[in-house]
Design a protein around this motif. Structure first.
Motif, PDB file in Angstrom:
ATOM      1  N   SER A  44       0.815  -1.211   0.000  1.00 27.05           N
ATOM      2  CA  SER A  44       0.000   0.000   0.000  1.00 27.05           C
ATOM      3  C   SER A  44       0.848   1.261   0.000  1.00 27.05           C
ATOM      4  CB  SER A  44      -0.944   0.013   1.202  1.00 27.05           C
ATOM      5  OG  SER A  44      -0.215   0.024   2.405  1.00 27.05           O
ATOM      6  N   SER A  45       0.387   2.206  -0.807  1.00 34.11           N
ATOM      7  CA  SER A  45       0.967   3.535  -0.861  1.00 34.11           C
ATOM      8  C   SER A  45      -0.065   4.507  -0.322  1.00 34.11           C
ATOM      9  CB  SER A  45       1.322   3.893  -2.302  1.00 34.11           C
ATOM     10  OG  SER A  45       1.670   5.249  -2.374  1.00 34.11           O
ATOM     11  N   THR A  46       0.333   5.316   0.648  1.00 34.04           N
ATOM     12  CA  THR A  46      -0.617   6.219   1.281  1.00 34.04           C
ATOM     13  C   THR A  46      -0.331   7.684   0.992  1.00 34.04           C
ATOM     14  OG1 THR A  46       0.737   6.204   3.281  1.00 34.04           O
ATOM     15  CG2 THR A  46      -1.046   4.591   3.165  1.00 34.04           C
ATOM     16  N   GLY A  47       0.737   7.965   0.260  1.00 31.50           N
ATOM     17  CA  GLY A  47       1.139   9.356   0.042  1.00 31.50           C
ATOM     18  C   GLY A  47       0.544   9.966  -1.206  1.00 31.50           C
ATOM     19  N   SER A  48       0.886  11.214  -1.426  1.00 32.80           N
ATOM     20  CA  SER A  48       0.383  11.932  -2.591  1.00 32.80           C
ATOM     21  C   SER A  48       1.433  12.025  -3.693  1.00 32.80           C
ATOM     22  CB  SER A  48      -0.052  13.344  -2.187  1.00 32.80           C
ATOM     23  OG  SER A  48       1.045  14.039  -1.630  1.00 32.80           O
ATOM     24  N   GLY A  49       2.614  11.456  -3.461  1.00 35.31           N
ATOM     25  CA  GLY A  49       3.685  11.507  -4.451  1.00 35.31           C
ATOM     26  C   GLY A  49       3.632  10.336  -5.404  1.00 35.31           C
ATOM     27  N   ASN A  62      -3.125   1.897  -3.976  1.00 32.83           N
ATOM     28  CA  ASN A  62      -2.386   3.105  -4.272  1.00 32.83           C
ATOM     29  C   ASN A  62      -3.329   4.282  -4.042  1.00 32.83           C
ATOM     30  OD1 ASN A  62      -1.042   5.260  -5.396  1.00 32.83           O
ATOM     31  ND2 ASN A  62      -0.195   4.078  -7.081  1.00 32.83           N
ATOM     32  N   ALA A  63      -3.040   5.044  -3.013  1.00 37.93           N
ATOM     33  CA  ALA A  63      -3.896   6.176  -2.659  1.00 37.93           C
ATOM     34  C   ALA A  63      -3.950   7.208  -3.782  1.00 37.93           C
ATOM     35  CB  ALA A  63      -3.427   6.816  -1.371  1.00 37.93           C
ATOM     36  N   ASN A  64      -2.921   7.224  -4.601  1.00 41.46           N
ATOM     37  CA  ASN A  64      -2.818   8.191  -5.685  1.00 41.46           C
ATOM     38  C   ASN A  64      -3.458   7.700  -6.974  1.00 41.46           C
ATOM     39  OD1 ASN A  64      -1.962  10.785  -6.004  1.00 41.46           O
ATOM     40  ND2 ASN A  64       0.123  10.272  -6.597  1.00 41.46           N
ATOM     41  N   SER A  65      -3.864   6.443  -7.001  1.00 37.91           N
ATOM     42  CA  SER A  65      -4.494   5.818  -8.181  1.00 37.91           C
ATOM     43  C   SER A  65      -3.641   5.925  -9.427  1.00 37.91           C
ATOM     44  CB  SER A  65      -5.871   6.416  -8.442  1.00 37.91           C
ATOM     45  OG  SER A  65      -6.711   6.183  -7.356  1.00 37.91           O
ATOM     46  N   MET A  66      -2.338   5.750  -9.277  1.00 43.45           N
ATOM     47  CA  MET A  66      -1.423   5.788 -10.429  1.00 43.45           C
ATOM     48  C   MET A  66      -1.235   4.393 -10.968  1.00 43.45           C
ATOM     49  SD  MET A  66       1.475   8.483  -9.272  1.00 43.45           S
ATOM     50  CE  MET A  66       2.027   8.813 -10.913  1.00 43.45           C
TER      51      MET A  66
END
Length: 186
Positions: free
Chosen positions: A155-160, A182-186
């Motif tokens: 899991s990625s929680t950042g905005s980068g 992926n919090a950023n949906s990339m």
């Protein structure tokens, strides 16, 4: 050489640097573990395990099978900052990378390594960070093969920037990615 079944406990904020040959070959029933020495372990406690440009690259025979050089086979790398390669191409095979943060497998090549970087049959799971890069290979002149890996529950929680797999050069095939967030949906 690190023998099967050995646990390497690394102190907080310390790293392992490889400038020669690291042969860490466990077995499916007796893995080598690189982990945090902390009583209460957390992602990012130590690391990374870094292969420097002066380390001995893995080499392969005509069939593509490992023949010599640096290798992590049947190893567990956990609670750290993963594995970094700086102009180095070790072989990661049948290994588990879990509970790490940021760049779990990171290779930066400036062009001096012409070896083959293989990441095969690994389990990469339960890694988490604000900006998570699971397998990130940049500026690579090396041949790269990323294949048959199971990549799940990360899991990625950042905005980068967040990447599951990125490589500037080489082959990526037969990898399975499931239940990654992926919090950023990339």
């Amino acid at each position: 050489t690190i023998e099967a079944g050995v646990t390497v406990n690394v102190d907080a904020d310390k790293s392992i640097y490889v400038s020669g040959t690291l042969i860490a070959i466990g077995t499916s029933n007796s893995k080598i573990t690189f982990t945090s020495s902390q009583a209460s372990k957390a992602a990012g406690d130590w690391g990374p395990l870094t292969f420097k440009g002066s380390s001995v690259d893995a080499s392969f025979d005509g069939n593509g099978d490992y023949s010599s050089g640096s290798i992590l086979k049947y190893c567990i790398i956990e609670y750290g900052k993963g594995v970094t390669m700086a102009d180095a191409t070790p072989f990661l095979h049948y290994s588990t990378l879990r509970y790490n943060n940021y760049r779990v497998i990171n290779a930066t090549m400036s062009g001096s390594s012409s070896g083959t970087l293989k990441i095969k049959n690994c389990d990469i799971h339960n890694n988490s960070a604000g900006d998570l890069l699971l397998i990130y290979i940049e500026n690579s002149n090396a041949n790269t093969e990323i294949s048959y890996n199971n990549i799940y529950s990360n899991s990625s929680t950042g905005s980068g920037s967040s990447y599951m797999i990125h490589s500037d050069n080489g082959a990526m095939h037969n990898n399975t990615l499931t239940s990654n967030v992926n919090a950023n949906s990339m």
